[in-house]
Write a protein that holds these residues in place. Structure first.
Motif, PDB file in Angstrom:
ATOM      1  N   UNK A   4      43.830 122.250  16.793  1.00 10.61           N
ATOM      2  CA  UNK A   4      44.726 122.031  17.942  1.00 10.61           C
ATOM      3  C   UNK A   4      44.950 120.533  18.165  1.00 10.61           C
ATOM      4  N   UNK A   5      43.934 119.732  17.885  1.00 10.08           N
ATOM      5  CA  UNK A   5      44.080 118.277  18.023  1.00 10.08           C
ATOM      6  C   UNK A   5      44.948 117.709  16.907  1.00 10.08           C
ATOM      7  N   UNK A   6      44.841 118.278  15.720  1.00 11.36           N
ATOM      8  CA  UNK A   6      45.731 117.864  14.633  1.00 11.36           C
ATOM      9  C   UNK A   6      47.177 118.146  15.015  1.00 11.36           C
ATOM     10  N   UNK A   7      47.431 119.336  15.549  1.00  7.45           N
ATOM     11  CA  UNK A   7      48.795 119.693  15.934  1.00  7.45           C
ATOM     12  C   UNK A   7      49.308 118.836  17.081  1.00  7.45           C
ATOM     13  N   UNK A   8      48.399 118.380  17.936  1.00  6.36           N
ATOM     14  CA  UNK A   8      48.789 117.520  19.061  1.00  6.36           C
ATOM     15  C   UNK A   8      49.000 116.069  18.644  1.00  6.36           C
ATOM     16  N   UNK A   9      48.777 115.759  17.368  1.00 10.45           N
ATOM     17  CA  UNK A   9      48.969 114.399  16.883  1.00 10.45           C
ATOM     18  C   UNK A   9      47.830 113.450  17.227  1.00 10.45           C
ATOM     19  N   UNK A  67      35.066 115.767  21.899  1.00 10.52           N
ATOM     20  CA  UNK A  67      34.797 115.127  23.191  1.00 10.52           C
ATOM     21  C   UNK A  67      35.381 113.731  23.260  1.00 10.52           C
ATOM     22  N   UNK A  68      35.276 112.979  22.182  1.00  6.04           N
ATOM     23  CA  UNK A  68      35.792 111.606  22.162  1.00  6.04           C
ATOM     24  C   UNK A  68      37.304 111.582  22.336  1.00  6.04           C
ATOM     25  N   UNK A  69      37.993 112.481  21.658  1.00  7.01           N
ATOM     26  CA  UNK A  69      39.460 112.453  21.667  1.00  7.01           C
ATOM     27  C   UNK A  69      40.066 113.093  22.907  1.00  7.01           C
ATOM     28  N   UNK A  70      39.311 113.938  23.594  1.00 10.54           N
ATOM     29  CA  UNK A  70      39.878 114.640  24.747  1.00 10.54           C
ATOM     30  C   UNK A  70      39.355 114.129  26.082  1.00 10.54           C
TER      31      UNK A  70
END
Length: 393
Positions: free
Chosen positions: A108-113, A219-222
């Protein structure tokens, strides 16, 4: 408390009649077809034999075809001491089936860029550089920082595919060491005391620790806890409301969570909560089947991920054609993952013939139980001729 085959069969018939439980909430849609009462008795007999062979207190199964439930059943007890009957609403530690949950969150993070599979995890210009500083190698200093050490070459894809080549699920698995350390302390300790001796990508080593790191990446990216992000972004979109990270001790047993029994060790002497992103969730079989339905790549149910993401997620590495990114994969394109902890044995499967199923028990027995649990469900499917994969288009 032991259960006779007669008791198990009677419990299955009561369940079929709707007298002792309702359908699992995550699989609430009305099924198109159900087994007949005769077929249910045959399936219950198979369950009774399996439970007797492996001294299983409780067994729970949720099976769906084309995104709709066709068999949601529970046998035995959630608690031997009290005799509490097991129902499909009881939750289990799912152990390593937490890995496809985490992989879905990563995609989901990959798709969110926010992330690429080739992004570095440690070292200069990496995701966790500020949290876990690495010491430059002599070669790096001589080349002006161009060369990266082995650990600095680890990418998201290496973690997803277990191809760091280190930190394997063996005697010295970092996740079962230093039980009192936090995630941060454990990762720092492991990087210092168990360094990579060869570049990542050259070999496969199934790594719980690698998926622990992926949880910290999320956790770091969100800016959220791993549990919160997965619940909001993955589980809610699959209609799953009751999954959570497990507690460690018997006193921390959650509402509607089974009691665990083990023939190999104490289920309540592990830091299961620290296993969050590689083995820490509790769920019903219906929950995991619902998740697999939403990442199975079929069009019968809304998918959480794009076709491109699902292709990437189900593509294995060059060094192990049997493991993709969060799930094992067979030559005929079945996806699956099992889970083992002291006190629990679990499996979730997505087949190439529109089946998704999960089967959980509240014990861990001798070697071979996971394979037997998988075969049990295949044999149950064969009790209903219309379900048999060979007869399906």
């Amino acid at each position: 408390m032991s259960l006779s085959r007669r008791t198990l069969l009677q419990g299955s018939l009561l369940s079929a009649a709707g007298l002792i439980h309702a359908r699992s909430p995550a699989l609430a849609a009305e099924p198109e077809a159900l087994p007949t009462s005769v077929q249910r008795r045959q399936m219950a007999a198979l369950a009774a034999d399996f439970m007797g062979d492996y001294d299983v207190p409780g067994l729970s199964i949720a099976l769906a075809i084309k995104g709709k439930p066709v068999y949601v059943e529970a046998f035995g007890v959630a608690d031997r001491e009290t005799g509490e009957a097991l129902t499909p609403q009881h939750r289990f530690r799912i152990a390593s089936i937490s890995k496809p949950v985490t992989s879905t969150g990563i995609f989901t993070l990959v798709e969110a860029g926010k992330l690429r599979l080739g992004d570095y995890v440690f070292g200069p210009n990496s995701i966790l550089a500020a949290d876990y500083p690495t010491t430059p190698t002599l070669q790096s200093l001589m080349t002006g920082g161009v060369s990266r050490s082995n650990v600095e070459q680890i990418t998201i894809e290496h973690l997803l595919t277990h191809t760091t080549g280190a930190w394997g699920n063996q005697v010295r698995d970092p996740m079962f060491m230093n039980q009192d350390m936090s995630h941060r302390e454990l990762i720092k300790w492991t990087l210092e005391h168990m360094p990579l001796t060869s570049p990542p990508g050259e070999s496969y080593s199934y790594s719980n620790f690698g998926y622990c790191i992926l949880g910290r990446v999320i956790e770091k990216l969100t800016g959220q806890t791993y549990e919160r992000y997965i619940r909001d972004t993955v589980l809610k979109r699959s209609g799953i409301a009751d999954m959570q990270i497990a507690g460690n001790t018997l006193s921390e047993r959650a509402t509607s969570e089974v009691k665990y029994y083990c023939q190999t060790g104490d289920p309540y002497r592990m830091n299961v909560a620290r296993m969050d992103s590689h083995g820490g969730w509790i769920a019903t079989p219906g929950d995991l089947t619902a998740l697999f339905i939403h990442i199975d790549g079929f069009k019968d149910t809304g998918q959480l991920l794009t076709d491109d993401s699902l292709r990437a997620m189900s593509t294995p590495s060059a060094v192990n054609p049997r493991y993709a990114k969060g799930s094992f994969i067979t030559a005929n394109n079945n996806w699956w993952h099992s889970g083992l902890l002291d006190g629990t044995t679990t499996i979730s499967v997505r087949t190439n013939s529109d089946f998704c199923w999960s089967a959980f028990t509240n014990t861990r027995s001798r070697d071979g139980m996971t394979r037997a649990l998988d075969l049990l469900v295949w044999r149950m499917i064969k009790m209903v001729p219309d379900w048999h994969p060979e007869t399906r288009s």
